[in-house]
Write an enzyme that holds these catalytic residues in place. Sequence first.
Site, PDB file in Angstrom:
ATOM      1  N   ASP A   1       0.380 -18.341  -6.515  1.00  0.00           N
ATOM      2  CA  ASP A   1       0.790 -17.117  -6.942  1.00  0.00           C
ATOM      3  C   ASP A   1      -0.456 -16.236  -7.214  1.00  0.00           C
ATOM      4  OD1 ASP A   1       2.070 -14.719  -7.968  1.00  0.00           O
ATOM      5  OD2 ASP A   1       2.959 -15.709  -9.754  1.00  0.00           O
TER       6      ASP A   1
ATOM      7  N   ASP B   1       0.868  -1.438  -0.178  1.00  0.00           N
ATOM      8  CA  ASP B   1      -0.076  -0.080  -0.074  1.00  0.00           C
ATOM      9  C   ASP B   1       0.785   1.238  -0.060  1.00  0.00           C
ATOM     10  OD1 ASP B   1       0.863   0.001   2.717  1.00  0.00           O
ATOM     11  OD2 ASP B   1      -0.976  -0.879   3.373  1.00  0.00           O
TER      12      ASP B   1
END
Length: 635
Positions: free
Chosen positions: A593, A252
């Site tokens: 993944d 983030d």
Amino acid sequence: MYCVCLLMCLLFASAENQGVFIRDRWHDGFAGDIFFSTVDLHGWKIRVKFNYPIDTLQVWNANIIQTSSDKTEYTMTNTDGTKNVDAGSNFKFAYLARGTVDTNMGTVTLETVNTGTMTKPTPQTSSPMPKTEQTKTTYQTTTGKYSTIKENGGSTVTTVGFGRERMMRSPYRINFCTINNICVLDRSKMKHDYGKAMRLSILFYDAQRSANFLLIIQSHGGVIRPCRIMVMVMISPEDGMMVNNFTLQAADHVKFNLPMAESAHVLGWGLEVFKDAYEHDGELDHMYDCLRTPLDYFLKCWVPDQKILWVQVGDVGADHSFWGRAEDMQMARPAYKIRQGAPGSDVAGNTVAALAVGSIVFRKKDGKYSTRLLEAAKTLYDFAKANPGLYSDSVPQVKAFYGSSGWKDEMCEAAAEMYKATKENKYLEDAKTYYEPATAWGYSWNFKQPGCQLLLWEITKDDKYKANIEAFIDSYLPGGSVPITPCGLTWRDQWGPNRYAANAAFIAVIAAADGIGGDKFKNFAMSQINYMLGDNNYNMSYEIGFGNKYPLRPHHRGASCQQDRCVSHSEDNPNTLDGGLVGGPGRNDDYQDRREEFIKNEVACDYNAGFQTACAGLYHFAINNQLPPSPPAKC
């Protein structure tokens, strides 16, 4: 954009190791090194001729003066700074080419102007006469093995396996990594290329930078990838303060000071102990630059005359509701602080440790900057000591993400680093009062006891601190308290198990360098780092960009978004986040993944810090012929 460094290195290498080598390759290009054994160089010209066209040949600190029309021949000459090389030295020249990789061959010709002195035989009293002679040496690159012949009665032609070996930077000795990734450094062998893993990790920190200027991510170590652009506007938090130019913590865009201070301290400690690893790999200046970014930010965060330390920028809720590039953010960016009456000696202490170790490693590099770091560390230490408490009590907005459980461990590290930086006994006495003897749960942004214990061992050589470190590493070994996956990863917690394993490896390599644990600790560190680099049930690297198989969809906003769109969960990231270490597998080595699987697939600065320092430590042992044989993989 692609870039490459031209290095002038003193190499203790024999003549048969001269030639042209590929260090890294990808689908449309390759990078490598050219080595020449020289007499006195006082000016040189290099001509590189390939048998297939090369779209671009790029160098740094050299002047490309001519390119043939068919793009098969490039001529370059020295700059003022690379003009002179002493006799007996080897000349190392790094290059980057874009073009055919597997079948390209050619010649590289070094032309030198050697100016020395000679004495005429008669009369004996005559003064030395200047002598200038021009020599030419041609190195032919083919797919054969090494051979050496004489050309024109003296020049040497060295034939090498172009494209068969990759050369790693070596200002001390020649190192080879074969195509199956077994790396040989004199007598020490690395199953995985720890130097490259270390180098990639620095690139990850480049990608995490934020600033009020355009930052173009470039390669500073021969690992060449397409650059991505990372921009963040200047932050204007409350009270009119500007706290910009920071390394973003994770996927983030929030600036969390506690984990970043831990990361900076671990990276700085590793640079202090394993400086030769970075120097050996040609990454020393890049590493100094990497470390300076968070240190500069911490200097801005600490306002000593007001006794205010800014500890977070960004509202977590608002940030997490936005999935996009940092440069596209539009939300408010509040900042949070600690002060007298609202303390946080954990985050303040951790910041002190980072500033103090920074002052140590920059002492010879930049004396004024080192002094500035130390002065800030002194005043911040006094503030932290006078205002004990948890910062997450003063800044409740952080509690759900990086809530602290104690502060004495951070203050112990802070005091110990301050003693190392100043040699003032008051800091050592403080460190001893903050010391806790229990075997630590782990080492992380929230748990610093092993670091405290190891620093006190470094300073005092008291056996009780040594026993603490031995007990900590033993808890991570088979039969210890930390679970181990079937394929061998010490699995401390579901959130970032790679982080905890790498941090334990970091403690192990620092301890081994300090005389604790020997090959036992080195083998443990190798077992964990090797798992992350490919010794696992997927035969993949958990570090992005390492090897041929690695995560393509890490949980990271910048990597998954382009200027006009962010990709869907079913698409690979358009930007390769080289060097990022993803969180890691589940308890049974299970991993997918998937970008939305943020527990296993997020990246973070504190994930990489211990990992990078562990790689630097293993690389240090390898280049000094102190690395034992690699432990076997369990899967």
